[in-house]
Design a protein around this motif. Structure first.
Motif, PDB file in Angstrom:
ATOM      1  N   PHE A  56       7.801   6.794  -4.512  1.00  0.00           N
ATOM      2  CA  PHE A  56       6.730   6.213  -3.701  1.00  0.00           C
ATOM      3  C   PHE A  56       7.327   5.414  -2.541  1.00  0.00           C
ATOM      4  O   PHE A  56       8.286   4.659  -2.735  1.00  0.00           O
ATOM      5  CB  PHE A  56       5.862   5.259  -4.545  1.00  0.00           C
ATOM      6  N   GLN A  57       6.747   5.587  -1.375  1.00  0.00           N
ATOM      7  CA  GLN A  57       7.083   4.745  -0.234  1.00  0.00           C
ATOM      8  C   GLN A  57       5.892   3.828   0.013  1.00  0.00           C
ATOM      9  O   GLN A  57       4.736   4.275   0.052  1.00  0.00           O
ATOM     10  CB  GLN A  57       7.391   5.587   0.995  1.00  0.00           C
ATOM     11  N   CYS A  58       6.207   2.545   0.162  1.00  0.00           N
ATOM     12  CA  CYS A  58       5.154   1.543   0.282  1.00  0.00           C
ATOM     13  C   CYS A  58       5.371   0.675   1.513  1.00  0.00           C
ATOM     14  O   CYS A  58       6.516   0.379   1.889  1.00  0.00           O
ATOM     15  CB  CYS A  58       5.120   0.631  -0.947  1.00  0.00           C
TER      16      CYS A  58
ATOM     17  N   ARG B  71       0.855  -1.188   0.000  1.00  0.00           N
ATOM     18  CA  ARG B  71       0.000   0.000   0.000  1.00  0.00           C
ATOM     19  C   ARG B  71       0.892   1.239   0.000  1.00  0.00           C
ATOM     20  O   ARG B  71       1.902   1.291   0.697  1.00  0.00           O
ATOM     21  CB  ARG B  71      -0.930  -0.002   1.220  1.00  0.00           C
ATOM     22  N   ILE B  72       0.519   2.259  -0.802  1.00  0.00           N
ATOM     23  CA  ILE B  72       1.283   3.491  -0.890  1.00  0.00           C
ATOM     24  C   ILE B  72       1.107   4.290   0.399  1.00  0.00           C
ATOM     25  O   ILE B  72      -0.009   4.657   0.758  1.00  0.00           O
ATOM     26  CB  ILE B  72       0.840   4.355  -2.087  1.00  0.00           C
ATOM     27  N   THR B  73       2.202   4.560   1.096  1.00  0.00           N
ATOM     28  CA  THR B  73       2.129   5.375   2.316  1.00  0.00           C
ATOM     29  C   THR B  73       2.471   6.833   2.038  1.00  0.00           C
ATOM     30  O   THR B  73       2.047   7.717   2.782  1.00  0.00           O
ATOM     31  CB  THR B  73       3.076   4.828   3.391  1.00  0.00           C
ATOM     32  N   SER B  74       3.236   7.101   0.989  1.00  0.00           N
ATOM     33  CA  SER B  74       3.494   8.480   0.589  1.00  0.00           C
ATOM     34  C   SER B  74       3.980   8.499  -0.850  1.00  0.00           C
ATOM     35  O   SER B  74       4.522   7.507  -1.347  1.00  0.00           O
ATOM     36  CB  SER B  74       4.534   9.145   1.507  1.00  0.00           C
ATOM     37  N   ARG B  75       3.769   9.619  -1.511  1.00  0.00           N
ATOM     38  CA  ARG B  75       4.317   9.807  -2.854  1.00  0.00           C
ATOM     39  C   ARG B  75       4.850  11.229  -2.953  1.00  0.00           C
ATOM     40  O   ARG B  75       4.216  12.174  -2.463  1.00  0.00           O
ATOM     41  CB  ARG B  75       3.297   9.491  -3.941  1.00  0.00           C
TER      42      ARG B  75
ATOM     43  N   TRP C 161       8.631  10.302  -9.854  1.00  0.00           N
ATOM     44  CA  TRP C 161       7.902  10.218  -8.591  1.00  0.00           C
ATOM     45  C   TRP C 161       8.603   9.200  -7.694  1.00  0.00           C
ATOM     46  O   TRP C 161       9.066   8.157  -8.158  1.00  0.00           O
ATOM     47  CB  TRP C 161       6.473   9.738  -8.817  1.00  0.00           C
TER      48      TRP C 161
ATOM     49  N   GLU D  69      -2.335   6.928  -6.090  1.00  0.00           N
ATOM     50  CA  GLU D  69      -2.533   7.899  -5.026  1.00  0.00           C
ATOM     51  C   GLU D  69      -2.035   7.342  -3.693  1.00  0.00           C
ATOM     52  O   GLU D  69      -1.903   6.122  -3.519  1.00  0.00           O
ATOM     53  CB  GLU D  69      -4.023   8.247  -4.898  1.00  0.00           C
ATOM     54  N   GLN D  70      -1.756   8.231  -2.751  1.00  0.00           N
ATOM     55  CA  GLN D  70      -1.410   7.789  -1.406  1.00  0.00           C
ATOM     56  C   GLN D  70      -2.569   6.987  -0.824  1.00  0.00           C
ATOM     57  O   GLN D  70      -3.728   7.351  -0.957  1.00  0.00           O
ATOM     58  CB  GLN D  70      -1.109   9.005  -0.521  1.00  0.00           C
ATOM     59  N   GLY D  71      -2.246   5.837  -0.225  1.00  0.00           N
ATOM     60  CA  GLY D  71      -3.261   4.961   0.340  1.00  0.00           C
ATOM     61  C   GLY D  71      -3.726   3.869  -0.603  1.00  0.00           C
ATOM     62  O   GLY D  71      -4.429   2.943  -0.182  1.00  0.00           O
TER      63      GLY D  71
END
Length: 347
Positions: free
Chosen positions: A302-304, A289-293, A300, A324-326
């Motif tokens: 992305f932290q997952c 799940r994307i925690t931040s972008r 880009w 998107e985030q989340g």
């Protein structure tokens, strides 16, 4: 045969070992970088080559001849220091000519070689300028010209670009590599900057705690790191544990919802390393799940959160819709884009 050879070279200061069992052969015309954090032994190794430090053990040979007993001034090496070490009372031309004067080169030849060296580094017309009236980049070029004008068998560079701002440093990297290629001068660079080492080098010697971690081309050390240290020191990376699961007809690497064919000879638990730019978002793979972008211009970041821990994904800003985030995602990559090592090596 190597032009320069270091054979099990070591250096100790009392009970402390600064360099241990360092062995390397440098070919004529090759550009080598010693890369590692502060205190890893890279500058100490360069100083032993230059003759400023005597090795505690091992041999250093240039064209097959032992260098250890040869004074620094007689080794025929060119050196550029981090501080440039220019004489403030001398003009650019006088600084460049200094080494030739010490070698008693005739005046006419000396003047021609100084002119050529300054032209080579883009300083034609600056012959009469003193260092205090020159920018940091111009001073660095004078130092480089001074080292090259003696036509050294090996050029030693001790973090010569570290005092420059980011834009000028990048420009100088390009110019330095072009000059080195044009002249074919064998060059050894000491740096802690991974991008600099990968941009300039034919091969990189990655060092940690006085030891060599890996020697290879920039592509090899980046894409196939030999240790956890190399993987983590050279840019961002993702690591997670996978287990080899065997059936009657196949063996697979398995980590959560992700799996891939296991290479021949791999067994037990391994550490999988994948660079962030090699990962894509797909319909199946490692669930997360994307925690931040974060938008960073041309890409880009992305932290997952994944089944196997946190992961970083770097995607080019190609105009396509980005998660998107989340958002729930699956991370996928090609088998050729990952490297494996025994889990115990990650400790």
């Amino acid at each position: 045969m190597s032009l320069l050879e270091l054979d099990r070279v070591g250096k100790s200061f009392g009970p402390n070992t600064a360099v241990e069992e360092f062995s390397l052969g440098v070919a004529k015309g090759e550009f080598i970088s010693f890369l590692g954090p502060s205190g890893c032994g890279k500058t100490t190794t360069l100083q032993m080559i230059a003759g400023f430090l005597d090795p505690s053990q091992g041999a250093i040979r240039l064209e097959g001849k032992d260098l250890v007993a040869v004074p620094p001034a007689k080794r025929g090496l060119g050196i550029v220091f981090q501080s440039y070490a220019l004489f403030p009372h001398m003009t650019a031309a006088e600084n460049v000519a200094f080494g030739l004067e010490m070698r008693k080169v005739a005046r006419n030849e000396r003047e021609e070689r100084v002119r050529s060296a300054l032209t080579l580094v883009g300083l034609a017309g600056y012959e009469d300028r003193h260092p205090r009236r020159m920018s940091g980049g111009q001073q660095q070029r004078v130092a480089l010209a001074r080292a090259l004008v003696i036509r050294p068998s090996v050029l030693l560079l001790d973090e010569p670009l570290s005092n420059l701002d980011a834009r000028l440093r990048e420009d100088m990297q390009i110019e330095l590599r072009q000059i080195q290629r044009n002249l074919g001068t064998t060059t050894i660079l000491v740096t802690h900057d991974q991008i600099e080492a990968m941009s300039l080098s034919d091969r990189i010697v990655v060092m940690s705690k006085g030891r060599i971690e890996q020697i290879g081309t920039p592509q090899e050390v980046y894409e196939q790191p030999a240790s956890a240290f190399v993987a983590q020191f050279l840019g961002k990376t993702n690591e997670f544990a996978a287990t080899v699961a065997r059936t009657a007809d196949q063996a697979k690497l398995v980590a959560g919802s992700w799996s891939a064919p296991a290479p021949v000879g791999v067994s037990g638990t391994v550490t999988v390393t994948v660079r962030p730019e090699r990962i894509s978002f797909g319909d199946a793979g490692l669930a997360g799940r994307i925690t931040s972008r974060i938008f960073q211009g041309n890409h880009w970041l992305f932290q997952c959160d994944t089944e196997c821990g946190p992961a970083i994904v770097i995607r080019q800003n190609d105009g396509q819709m980005q998660p998107e985030q989340g958002a729930a995602v699956h991370l996928v990559w090609q088998d050729a884009d990952m490297s494996l090592r025994a889990a115990k090596a990650a400790a």
